[in-house]
Design a protein around this motif. Structure first.
Motif, short mmCIF file in Angstrom:
data_model
loop_
_atom_site.label_atom_id
_atom_site.label_comp_id
_atom_site.label_asym_id
_atom_site.label_seq_id
_atom_site.Cartn_x
_atom_site.Cartn_y
_atom_site.Cartn_z
N ARG A 1 -11.24 -7.64 3.84
CA ARG A 1 -10.76 -7.75 2.91
C ARG A 1 -10.11 -6.46 2.13
O ARG A 1 -9.69 -6.10 0.59
CB ARG A 1 -11.33 -8.56 1.82
N VAL A 2 -10.21 -5.37 2.06
CA VAL A 2 -9.44 -3.56 1.76
C VAL A 2 -8.12 -3.32 2.26
O VAL A 2 -7.61 -3.66 3.35
CB VAL A 2 -10.64 -2.33 2.61
N SER A 3 -7.21 -2.71 1.72
CA SER A 3 -6.19 -3.17 1.15
C SER A 3 -6.04 -1.62 1.16
O SER A 3 -4.94 -1.03 2.73
CB SER A 3 -5.53 -3.45 0.16
N ASN B 1 -7.08 -8.98 -3.37
CA ASN B 1 -7.48 -9.23 -4.42
C ASN B 1 -7.42 -8.77 -6.15
O ASN B 1 -7.36 -9.23 -6.96
CB ASN B 1 -8.76 -10.23 -4.34
N GLY B 2 -7.27 -7.56 -5.69
CA GLY B 2 -6.41 -6.59 -7.09
C GLY B 2 -8.26 -6.19 -7.64
O GLY B 2 -7.36 -4.73 -8.18
N THR B 3 -8.88 -6.05 -7.15
CA THR B 3 -10.41 -5.41 -7.65
C THR B 3 -10.05 -3.97 -6.50
O THR B 3 -9.57 -3.93 -6.31
CB THR B 3 -11.57 -6.42 -7.50
N VAL B 4 -10.95 -3.00 -7.60
CA VAL B 4 -10.84 -1.69 -7.24
C VAL B 4 -12.39 -1.47 -7.55
O VAL B 4 -13.09 -1.73 -8.39
CB VAL B 4 -10.19 -0.84 -8.50
N VAL C 1 -14.06 8.58 -4.16
CA VAL C 1 -13.97 7.41 -2.69
C VAL C 1 -13.34 6.10 -3.81
O VAL C 1 -13.90 5.41 -4.89
CB VAL C 1 -14.65 6.66 -1.52
N THR C 2 -12.35 6.08 -3.65
CA THR C 2 -11.70 5.02 -4.31
C THR C 2 -11.26 3.59 -3.44
O THR C 2 -10.33 4.31 -2.63
CB THR C 2 -10.63 5.28 -4.68
#
Length: 696
Positions: A299-301, A267-270, A261-262
Motif C-alpha cells: 500500500r506504498v505509492s 490512502n494519502g498518509t505520510v 526516509v519519507t
C-alpha cells in the motif's frame, strides 16, 4: 583446473622433485648484485647486496658474496666472502671502489655472476622521512629528512591518494629538500594517504616512508541516494522491501550520520523515518553496504530518501512503487557468468517507448539468499558488467527494468544464470493422482531453486515393466507450483514402476520412484446388456407380486383398480364411515392396514313366500367376507360407488358374494321390511328382492 590425468601425477612429481630448482646440472648464474649503504641519522656502517634468485628460496644451492678492492696496492683492505650479503665497515673504505660478485654452487658444479663495481660513497641510502604534523583545513603535511653531514642539495618525491582510489595515481616531485606538501583542491570529507622519499646530494633515494593518513574537512552531501526495491516476487508490493546503497565517498563528503526516509501511502498518509547509521533499530537493517527497511511496501505509492552529515543534507532520491502486475517478460537479455564476473546485455524489442530515463539491471541470489545488487545505467547503454564472487551451484536471477521520465518502473525481462552448474537434488515429492485403465496422471513438486544446482532443462519420467523401460522428457514450464503429467500407453490391470528426476547441463539428479497398478477394463456394453434384462425382470416380479398379493385389511391406492376383485362397498358399515375421514388425509396413497376391534359380522336374512321350488335351507344365507378395500377421495365426493357384476360368483362358496350387510347395532325394524323401501342402493343392485324370488 587439473585434469583427472594430472591429479595423480602431481603428488608423484612433488615426491620426486626436491624443493627448489631442479638439480640435474650446475646452478644458473646469479644476477649482478645491487649494493647500497643503509644509513641512520649518524652512520652508514654496512654495505648490503642483493641478487636473484633469492638464496632463501633455493635450498639446493649455496650462494656466497665475494668482494675485493679495485686498487690492489692498498694493503689495508683485503677481499672477503660472506653468506648473508653484508660487507661490514672494516672491509671497505668510505671513499673507494669495490669489485663485487656472487658465487652459486651445488653438487653438480658452480656458476658465477657478473662483477659489479661500486663507489662506497655514492651508494649511501638515507632513511625514509618522518611525517611531523598537518593542517587539516588546507590538507597540508610536513616531514623531516635525515641526511648525513646536512648537505645543501637533494630531492624529495611525494605521492598521495584518496581512500577510494586504486594504486597511487598522484605523484609530486619537488626540487630541493622541502619538508611540506599541500593537496590541491581536496575532496571534502575524504581520507587521504601520503608517502614520501628523499635523496641527499648524490646519494641513493631513500625507501618510501610509512603511510600517513589524514581526513579533509567535511561538506554537505551531493548527489542522490541509490534507492531500489528488494522483491521476492517481482512487483508484488507485499513481498518488496525498500533498500538503498551508501553514498560514495566523493558524494558523502563526510561521515553520514543517517538517512531521512519519507513514505507516502496510497490512502494519502505520510510517514517519516529517521534511519541512524550509529544507533541500531528494529525498523531498519544494514547488510553489506546496503540498508533495508524491515516493513514491506504494501500500500506504498512512493518513497523519498536523502542522506545527511554534520554539515547538511543532500538531495532526495524519489522512487515510485509500481502497481502489482505492471510488468512484461520479454526474453531479450543475454547472460555470460563466471565466478568473478557477470555480463548482461540486451536488445530492445521493436516499437519500444522512447521516454526512457535510465535502465536498472539487477541480480539476486535464490531466496532466501541476500545476494542482491543492481546498477543504474544511461539509456544509451546496452550492456552491464558486475564484478564479484559468484557462488558455485547457486541460482542468480537477473532482471532488466526501465525507468521512464516520470519515474515509472517497468520490468522488461528476467533470466536465470549459474557461475558453475552441478547435478540437481532429488524431486521433493512424487505421487499418482488419477489411475485409469490405460493412463495415469502423475504430479510432483519441482526442485526448489536453492537445491537445483543448475538450470533445470527438463524432468525425465521413466516407466519400467517386464524388463522394458520408456523415458519421457517433460518441460519445466511452468517452473513453480505442483507439476502434472499424464502418462499414456499403459496396459490395463498391470503393475508399473515409475521414477522421476531433474536434469541440468551437468547431468541428471537422483531418481525418486513410486509404483502403481492400472485398473481392469470393464466391458460396459456387456454390463448394460446383462443388467437391463435383470432389472426389468426384477421390476416385473415386484409389480406382479404387489398386484396378486391380497393382504388382509389393506387399502392399496397405488395399484390400479383393475387388479382388485370387484368387491362391493357396503356403505352402511360404521368402519367405512369412519374411514371416509382418513381417506381425505394427504397420505391416502399408502396401503394402510385396517383393523376393526371385535368386529361384528351381520347376518343377511331373506324372507320370502313359501314356494315349492325352494327348500327351507335356501331361505337364509350367511356370507362372511373380508378383503382389501379400495377407497379414494373421489368416492367420498360422489358418494357410494355401485359396481355391476351380477354373474360373479364366490369361488370359495359357489354362491353370490353378498346379500345385505347390516351392522348388529342397527334397528331390527329395518330388517323386517318386506317391500325393501328402505333398502340401500347396494342391495337394489346386487340382491334379488322378495318379489323377484316369488316370481321365480
Amino acid at each position: 583446473m587439473a585434469t583427472p590425468t594430472r591429479r595423480w601425477l602431481l603428488p608423484v612429481l612433488l615426491v620426486i622433485l626436491p624443493s627448489g630448482y631442479p638439480s640435474s646440472g650446475p646452478p644458473a648464474p646469479p644476477s649482478e648484485p645491487e649494493c647500497y649503504r643503509p644509513c641512520s641519522s649518524h652512520s652508514c656502517s654496512v654495505i648490503r647486496c642483493v641478487w636473484t634468485p633469492d638464496p632463501e628460496s633455493d635450498h639446493s644451492t649455496n650462494y656466497s658474496l665475494h668482494w675485493e678492492p679495485t686498487n690492489t696496492d692498498d694493503d689495508n683492505i683485503k677481499g672477503g666472502r660472506s653468506y648473508d650479503g653484508l660487507i661490514h665497515r672494516e672491509n671497505f673504505r668510505s671513499h673507494g671502489e669495490l669489485r663485487v660478485w656472487v658465487q652459486a654452487q651445488n653438487q653438480n658444479g658452480s656458476a658465477k655472476s657478473q662483477d659489479a663495481l661500486i663507489d662506497t660513497e655514492a651508494i649511501k641510502k638515507p632513511p625514509p622521512p618522518l611525517f611531523l604534523s598537518n593542517h587539516q583545513g588546507s590538507l597540508e603535511v610536513t616531514w623531516s629528512v635525515a641526511c648525513v653531514l646536512q648537505p645543501s642539495q637533494g630531492t624529495c618525491e611525494v605521492r598521495y591518494r584518496a581512500e577510494d582510489d586504486q594504486g597511487w595515481p598522484q605523484a609530486q616531485y619537488e626540487d630541493g629538500l622541502h619538508n611540506s606538501f599541500e593537496v590541491p583542491d581536496p575532496r571534502p570529507g575524504s581520507e587521504y594517504e601520503f608517502q614520501v622519499r628523499c635523496a641527499c646530494d648524490s646519494s641513493l633515494v631513500s625507501d618510501w616512508s610509512e603511510i600517513y593518513r589524514i581526513r579533509s574537512a567535511e561538506a554537505a552531501p551531493v548527489g542522490e541516494v541509490d534507492v531500489w526495491m528488494d522483491c521476492v516476487t517481482p512487483f508484488s508490493s507485499f513481498d518488496c522491501f525498500l533498500t538503498w546503497k551508501n553514498l560514495s565517498i566523493s558524494e558523502a563528503r563526510g561521515f553520514i550520520l543517517g538517512y531521512q526516509v519519507t513514505v507516502s501511502y496510497s490512502n494519502g498518509t505520510v510517514k517519516h523515518i529517521n534511519v541512524s547509521t550509529v544507533d541500531p533499530s528494529s525498523v531498519w537493517a544494514y547488510d553489506e553496504m546496503k540498508w533495508y527497511l524491515t516493513s514491506s511496501l504494501k500500500r506504498v505509492s512512493s518513497v523519498y530518501v536523502s542522506a545527511y552529515n554534520s554539515i547538511g543534507t543532500g538531495n532526495a532520491s524519489h522512487l515510485v512503487v509500481p502497481e502489482p502486475g505492471e510488468h512484461t517478460d520479454d526474453q531479450i537479455i543475454d547472460l555470460q557468468m563466471t565466478e568473478e564476473n557477470l555480463t548482461v546485455s540486451w536488445t530492445l524489442p521493436p516499437h519500444f517507448p522512447d521516454n526512457v530515463k535510465h535502465y536498472v539491471v539487477q541480480y539476486r541470489e535464490c531466496w532466501p539468499g541476500r545476494g542482491l545488487d543492481w546498477i543504474k545505467v544511461d539509456k544509451s547503454r546496452r550492456t552491464v558488467s558486475f564484478k564479484g564472487v559468484f557462488k558455485k551451484y547457486t541460482s542468480y536471477q537477473v532482471s532488466l527494468f526501465v525507468v521512464s521520465d516520470s519515474n515509472q518502473i517497468r520490468l522488461i525481462s528476467t533470466a536465470v544464470s549459474y557461475s558453475v552448474q552441478g547435478v540437481p537434488s532429488a524431486v521433493p515429492s512424487f505421487n499418482v493422482s488419477v489411475i485409469a485403465a490405460t493412463d495415469v496422471t502423475l504430479f510432483w513438486e519441482p526442485v526448489s531453486c536453492s537445491k537445483r544446482n543448475g538450470k533445470i532443462l527438463h524432468y525425465q519420467i521413466g516407466v519400467e515393466h517386464a524388463g522394458t523401460q520408456t523415458v519421457y522428457n517433460v518441460s519445466v514450464t511452468p517452473d513453480h507450483g505442483t507439476m502434472t503429467y499424464k502418462l499414456p500407453g499403459l496396459s490395463p490391470g498391470r503393475k508399473y514402476k515409475v521414477w522421476i528426476r531433474a536434469v541440468t547441463a551437468a547431468g541428471p539428479g537422483p531418481n525418486v520412484t513410486t509404483t502403481l497398478k492400472t485398473k481392469h477394463v470393464e466391458d460396459l456394453g456387456h454390463v448394460i446388456h446383462t443388467l437391463v434384462p435383470v432389472g426389468f425382470l426384477l421390476v416385473t416380479i415386484i409389480f406382479v407380486a404387489l398386484c396378486v398379493t391380497r393382504g388382509p385389511r389393506k387399502v392399496c391406492p397405488v395399484l390400479p383398480q383393475c387388479l382388485y376383485e370387484k368387491v362391493p362397498d357396503p356403505s352402511n358399515s360404521h368402519i367405512f364411515k369412519h374411514m371416509r375421514h382418513q381417506i381425505s388425509e394427504p397420505l391416502n396413497w399408502i396401503c394402510i392396514p385396517l383393523y376393526e376391534p371385535s368386529p361384528k359380522i351381520s347376518l343377511l336374512e331373506i324372507v320370502e313366500v313359501k314356494s315349492k321350488a325352494l327348500g327351507p335351507d335356501r331361505l337364509t344365507r350367511s356370507v362372511l367376507e373380508n378383503d382389501c378395500l379400495q377407497m379414494s377421495s373421489t368416492d367420498v365426493q360422489r358418494g357410494e360407488t355401485i359396481v355391476e357384476d351380477k354373474d360373479r360368483m364366490d369361488p370359495r362358496y359357489g354362491r353370490e358374494e353378498y346379500s345385505k350387510m347390516i351392522d348388529s347395532d342397527e334397528e331390527r325394524s329395518e330388517e323386517s321390511s318386506d317391500d325393501g323401501q328402505f333398502s340401500s342402493g347396494y342391495e337394489q343392485h346386487f340382491m334379488p328382492n322378495p318379489l323377484e324370488i316369488r316370481q321365480n
